[in-house]
Structure formats: structure tokens, C-alpha cells
Design a protein around this motif. Structure first.
Motif, PDB file in Angstrom:
ATOM      1  N   UNK A  20      15.033   2.939   9.894  1.00  0.00           N
ATOM      2  CA  UNK A  20      16.172   3.660   9.347  1.00  0.00           C
ATOM      3  C   UNK A  20      16.133   3.848   7.845  1.00  0.00           C
ATOM      4  N   UNK A  21      14.942   3.731   7.256  1.00  0.00           N
ATOM      5  CA  UNK A  21      14.864   3.837   5.804  1.00  0.00           C
ATOM      6  C   UNK A  21      15.308   2.583   5.086  1.00  0.00           C
ATOM      7  N   UNK A  22      15.426   1.467   5.833  1.00  0.00           N
ATOM      8  CA  UNK A  22      15.856   0.215   5.210  1.00  0.00           C
ATOM      9  C   UNK A  22      17.253   0.342   4.637  1.00  0.00           C
ATOM     10  N   UNK A  23      17.467  -0.222   3.462  1.00  0.00           N
ATOM     11  CA  UNK A  23      18.791  -0.174   2.847  1.00  0.00           C
ATOM     12  C   UNK A  23      19.003   1.083   2.007  1.00  0.00           C
ATOM     13  N   UNK A  24      17.994   1.950   1.910  1.00  0.00           N
ATOM     14  CA  UNK A  24      18.089   3.139   1.068  1.00  0.00           C
ATOM     15  C   UNK A  24      19.289   4.024   1.414  1.00  0.00           C
ATOM     16  N   UNK A  25      19.516   4.398   2.691  1.00  0.00           N
ATOM     17  CA  UNK A  25      20.600   5.345   2.970  1.00  0.00           C
ATOM     18  C   UNK A  25      21.977   4.849   2.525  1.00  0.00           C
ATOM     19  N   UNK A  26      22.153   3.536   2.508  1.00  0.00           N
ATOM     20  CA  UNK A  26      23.454   2.979   2.126  1.00  0.00           C
ATOM     21  C   UNK A  26      23.722   3.120   0.633  1.00  0.00           C
ATOM     22  N   UNK A  27      22.651   3.244  -0.180  1.00  0.00           N
ATOM     23  CA  UNK A  27      22.802   3.166  -1.626  1.00  0.00           C
ATOM     24  C   UNK A  27      22.423   4.442  -2.356  1.00  0.00           C
ATOM     25  N   UNK A  28      22.396   5.575  -1.664  1.00  0.00           N
ATOM     26  CA  UNK A  28      22.048   6.832  -2.329  1.00  0.00           C
ATOM     27  C   UNK A  28      23.039   7.143  -3.461  1.00  0.00           C
ATOM     28  N   UNK A  29      24.317   6.898  -3.229  1.00  0.00           N
ATOM     29  CA  UNK A  29      25.317   7.156  -4.262  1.00  0.00           C
ATOM     30  C   UNK A  29      25.098   6.307  -5.494  1.00  0.00           C
ATOM     31  N   UNK A  30      24.745   5.048  -5.306  1.00  0.00           N
ATOM     32  CA  UNK A  30      24.477   4.166  -6.449  1.00  0.00           C
ATOM     33  C   UNK A  30      23.270   4.664  -7.238  1.00  0.00           C
ATOM     34  N   UNK A  31      22.244   5.120  -6.518  1.00  0.00           N
ATOM     35  CA  UNK A  31      21.050   5.606  -7.202  1.00  0.00           C
ATOM     36  C   UNK A  31      21.329   6.900  -7.958  1.00  0.00           C
ATOM     37  N   UNK A  32      22.115   7.798  -7.378  1.00  0.00           N
ATOM     38  CA  UNK A  32      22.514   9.010  -8.096  1.00  0.00           C
ATOM     39  C   UNK A  32      23.313   8.657  -9.348  1.00  0.00           C
ATOM     40  N   UNK A  38      11.369  -1.162   2.261  1.00  0.00           N
ATOM     41  CA  UNK A  38      11.441   0.269   2.546  1.00  0.00           C
ATOM     42  C   UNK A  38      12.285   0.982   1.502  1.00  0.00           C
ATOM     43  N   UNK A  39      13.412   0.390   1.141  1.00  0.00           N
ATOM     44  CA  UNK A  39      14.279   0.952   0.101  1.00  0.00           C
ATOM     45  C   UNK A  39      13.494   1.133  -1.200  1.00  0.00           C
ATOM     46  N   UNK A  62      -8.381  12.310  12.987  1.00  0.00           N
ATOM     47  CA  UNK A  62      -7.775  13.532  13.508  1.00  0.00           C
ATOM     48  C   UNK A  62      -8.760  14.278  14.404  1.00  0.00           C
ATOM     49  N   UNK A  63     -10.022  14.303  14.015  1.00  0.00           N
ATOM     50  CA  UNK A  63     -11.039  14.963  14.838  1.00  0.00           C
ATOM     51  C   UNK A  63     -11.266  14.225  16.141  1.00  0.00           C
ATOM     52  N   UNK A  64     -11.043  12.899  16.135  1.00  0.00           N
ATOM     53  CA  UNK A  64     -11.294  12.081  17.331  1.00  0.00           C
ATOM     54  C   UNK A  64     -10.121  12.067  18.297  1.00  0.00           C
ATOM     55  N   UNK A  65      -8.950  12.506  17.866  1.00  0.00           N
ATOM     56  CA  UNK A  65      -7.813  12.537  18.777  1.00  0.00           C
ATOM     57  C   UNK A  65      -6.547  11.878  18.293  1.00  0.00           C
ATOM     58  N   UNK A  66      -6.567  11.251  17.120  1.00  0.00           N
ATOM     59  CA  UNK A  66      -5.326  10.715  16.565  1.00  0.00           C
ATOM     60  C   UNK A  66      -4.424  11.864  16.136  1.00  0.00           C
ATOM     61  N   UNK A  67      -3.117  11.590  16.146  1.00  0.00           N
ATOM     62  CA  UNK A  67      -2.154  12.647  15.831  1.00  0.00           C
ATOM     63  C   UNK A  67      -1.531  12.494  14.456  1.00  0.00           C
ATOM     64  N   UNK A  68      -1.800  11.396  13.764  1.00  0.00           N
ATOM     65  CA  UNK A  68      -1.234  11.156  12.446  1.00  0.00           C
ATOM     66  C   UNK A  68      -1.710   9.815  11.945  1.00  0.00           C
ATOM     67  N   UNK A  69      -1.044   9.316  10.900  1.00  0.00           N
ATOM     68  CA  UNK A  69      -1.472   8.078  10.263  1.00  0.00           C
ATOM     69  C   UNK A  69      -0.253   7.222   9.939  1.00  0.00           C
ATOM     70  N   UNK A  70      -0.408   5.919  10.140  1.00  0.00           N
ATOM     71  CA  UNK A  70       0.593   4.959   9.677  1.00  0.00           C
ATOM     72  C   UNK A  70       0.035   4.259   8.445  1.00  0.00           C
ATOM     73  N   UNK A  71       0.850   4.167   7.403  1.00  0.00           N
ATOM     74  CA  UNK A  71       0.457   3.425   6.213  1.00  0.00           C
ATOM     75  C   UNK A  71       1.497   2.359   5.913  1.00  0.00           C
ATOM     76  N   UNK A  72       1.056   1.298   5.220  1.00  0.00           N
ATOM     77  CA  UNK A  72       2.002   0.330   4.699  1.00  0.00           C
ATOM     78  C   UNK A  72       2.729   0.915   3.508  1.00  0.00           C
ATOM     79  N   UNK A  73       3.871   0.326   3.174  1.00  0.00           N
ATOM     80  CA  UNK A  73       4.690   0.906   2.115  1.00  0.00           C
ATOM     81  C   UNK A  73       4.197   0.568   0.710  1.00  0.00           C
ATOM     82  N   UNK A  74       3.172  -0.288   0.601  1.00  0.00           N
ATOM     83  CA  UNK A  74       2.613  -0.597  -0.711  1.00  0.00           C
ATOM     84  C   UNK A  74       1.238  -1.203  -0.515  1.00  0.00           C
ATOM     85  N   UNK A  75       0.446  -1.204  -1.582  1.00  0.00           N
ATOM     86  CA  UNK A  75      -0.856  -1.866  -1.602  1.00  0.00           C
ATOM     87  C   UNK A  75      -0.814  -2.854  -2.760  1.00  0.00           C
TER      88      UNK A  75
END
Length: 331
Positions: free
Chosen positions: A226-238, A199-200, A134-147
Motif C-alpha cells: 500500500x505504499x507503506x506510510x506514504x499515502x497517510x502523509x502526503x499532506x505533511x510532505x506538501x 517504502x515511505x 524478458x526474452x526468456x519469458x519474465x513479464x517484469x522485474x522486482x527490485x528492493x527499495x534501496x541498495x
């Protein structure tokens, strides 16, 4: 309002021998084939063929102009994350690529906004690197979804996310390291089914793991594809949260309660899918993304958003740039 693409990647045209730099096993290298063509290699195997748009600012600007894109967020290609290395080795690799990203973006600093990578397997080193960047000029960070087997509700990753909130760093979460099997190793199935599932799963970990109950609302998060398959299954998760609270209700609220706590990009390739995404996430939480310059990305960038008949002009402007400006903290 400028048109802002929050999901693009870069690959430098050259970098040092990462094995020699870290003293650990061989890492990705680039096989140069011409002034315009190269292949990312993993050992002796081909990972991905790329073209000069991956590193050539002039070529990128030309294609941005052709597509009507004013600004790109330029993020690492996830194969360089090196989460399987030791923390110190991954920190050296992150520093190398982060500094090269600044060089790639330097010819047009108003149009290229670099995002850094961090050694996410070591929270202390990750926090230090995001601050340096951030001090050098980057505007944010990209991370993988798991380690490895650690998802976004891992205590160390939560510590890093809390730190990003404290220093004002937006976080772009990208799926990577999809599992392979005989069923997934054909037809690019790892990318066509594995990426949406990854992503889901990680959004589910963010919610049901209680992360959004622990991190401040100031944390700016955006998920790729697009959040992977998550947006399609919000009702199922609720439904599961209410129906099986003994195993599901580890968060304070059902999953749909948290939809205003993160954003997703728009790269879903069809108007019906985009409509579902906007209906689910709301028009303030979908950001233009393309996955440029890779073949599975959207070209022309923003075509589906621009042509979507269900969007009013105010919402279209939000998706094309206004939401990204808020995510990036631009005035």
C-alpha cells in the motif's frame, strides 16, 4: 476482467550452493524438513519457515481457485536479492533464481507471470539481466527499495529505471533489509513498522530526488504494501515542500503532483485503510496484492477489496484486475 494478484512470492525447493557458484561468502540456503515444509537459512540462523506453496504450482493453483484469483505475478523473495555481493556475483545469483522461477511458473503460464530479480548494485549488469529475462519469458522485474545507503534517486538506479521504461518492463518495488535495533527486534517490529517506513522513504526519494522529473511517464512502477506510510502523509510532505523550499523543494512540483506516476498494491488489511489509499492515489492506481504465500499476507486474497462498501462495481473491478492488467501491459 481476470482477478490479478500483483504481489506474491516464490522460493525454489532447491538451488545450487551460492557460495560455490560465486566464490564469495555463504548465501541463503534451504533446509528441507519434509515434502511440504522447509526453512530459509542465513548461515546457521533461521530466516523464514515456508511451505510447499512457495514452489509447488499445483498447491498455488488450488489456493488461487479457492480465493477466486485468476493470475498471480510471481516475484522473488527479497532475501535473495544479494545486493551486498559484488555485481558479478549478484548477477550469477539472479540468473540462477530467475531460471528457477520460470520452472516454477511453467505448469500454468497463463496464470503465473514471473518477475525477475537483477543485480541492482551494478546498473549495466542489471539492464542486461532484465533484457535476458524478458526474452526468456519474465513479464517484469522486482527490485528492493534501496541498495545499502543508495535509494531510488541514486544515479545508477535511475539509469536502470530509465532502461526499464525503454524496454517496457514494469517494476515492482518491495521493501527489504530493514535496520534492526533493540527496539525493532521484538514483536516483528521490523516488519510492522520498518517495512512501511522503508517504502515511505523510498517513494519520498523518488519524488524529492527528482526521479519522476527525469524518467519518462511510460515507466510503470508499483510499490508493495500500500505504499507503506506514504499515502497517510502526503499532506505533511506538501506542507514541507511549500514551507521549507530551501531544503525540501528539490523536485519540480510538490509530492501530491506525482501521485499519478506510480501505483501501490492493496494489501492494507482494513476497509478504512483501503479507502484512504483509494482517496489518495485514485482508483486507477491501486492494484490487488496479497503477499502470498506468507503469513502476514491477506487471505482470502482480495477480501477487503471485494467487501469494501465504498467501492462502486467499476472501481472494484479496476482494483481486482483492470489496473493490474494496465500495469502489466496485458491486452
Amino acid at each position: 476482467m481476470p482477478v490479478i494478484d500483483v504481489h506474491t512470492h516464490y522460493v525454489p525447493r532447491a538451488w545450487p550452493d551460492l557460495g560455490a557458484e560465486t566464490g564469495e561468502a555463504a548465501k541463503p540456503w534451504l533446509r528441507i524438513e519434509s515434502e511440504r515444509d522447509a526453512t530459509i537459512m542465513l548461515g546457521s540462523g533461521e530466516f523464514r519457515r515456508i511451505r510447499h506453496e512457495s514452489w509447488d504450482a499445483g498447491a498455488r493453483l488450488s489456493e488461487m481457485d479457492a480465493d477466486g484469483v485468476d493470475v498471480q505475478v510471481v516475484s522473488p523473495t527479497p532475501v535473495f536479492f544479494s545486493y551486498g555481493a559484488s555485481g558479478p556475483a549478484a548477477a550469477k545469483i539472479a540468473r540462477i533464481f530467475n531460471d528457477l522461477a520460470l520452472e516454477i511458473c511453467a505448469p500454468a503460464p497463463a496464470r503465473f507471470l514471473p518477475f525477475c530479480q537483477v543485480p541492482l548494485q551494478d546498473p549495466d549488469l542489471a539492464c542486461a539481466e532484465v533484457e535476458r529475462c524478458l526474452a526468456a519469458g519474465h513479464r517484469g522485474v522486482e527490485i528492493g527499495n534501496h541498495v545499502g545507503d543508495r535509494d531510488l534517486d541514486d544515479a545508477g538506479i535511475v539509469t536502470f529505471l530509465q532502461h526499464c521504461a525503454s524496454v517496457g518492463a514494469p517494476v515492482f518495488v518491495h521493501p527489504w533489509d530493514m535496520p534492526g535495533s533493540p527496539r525493532l527486534n521484538r514483536w516483528m517490529a521490523q516488519w510492522l513498522t520498518g517495512m512501511p517506513a522503508e517504502t515511505h522513504l523510498s517513494i519520498l526519494a523518488l519524488v524529492l530526488g527528482g526521479v519522476l522529473d527525469k524518467v519518462p511517464r511510460s515507466l510503470r512502477l508499483c510499490f508493495a504494501h500500500g505504499g507503506g506510510s506514504f499515502p497517510y502523509w502526503v499532506g505533511r510532505m506538501d506542507n514541507a515542500w511549500h514551507g521549507r523550499p530551501d531544503v525540501i523543494a528539490t523536485s519540480e512540483h510538490p509530492p501530491s503532483h506525482y501521485l499519478d506516476r506510480f501505483s501501490v498494491d492493496s494489501v492494507v488489511f482494513s476497509e478504512p485503510a483501503l479507502r484512504l489509499l483509494v482517496d489518495t492515489m485514485g482508483p486507477d492506481h491501486v492494484l490487488l496484492g496479497s503477499d502470498y504465500p506468507y503469513p502476514l499476507g491477506e487471505r482470502p486474497v482480495g477480501k477487503v477489496v471485494r467487501e469494501a462498501g465504498f467501492l462502486g462495481e467499476d472501481d472494484r473491478a479496476r482494483l481486482l484486475g483492470g489496473n493490474a492488467a494496465a500495469f502489466l501491459g496485458l491486452s
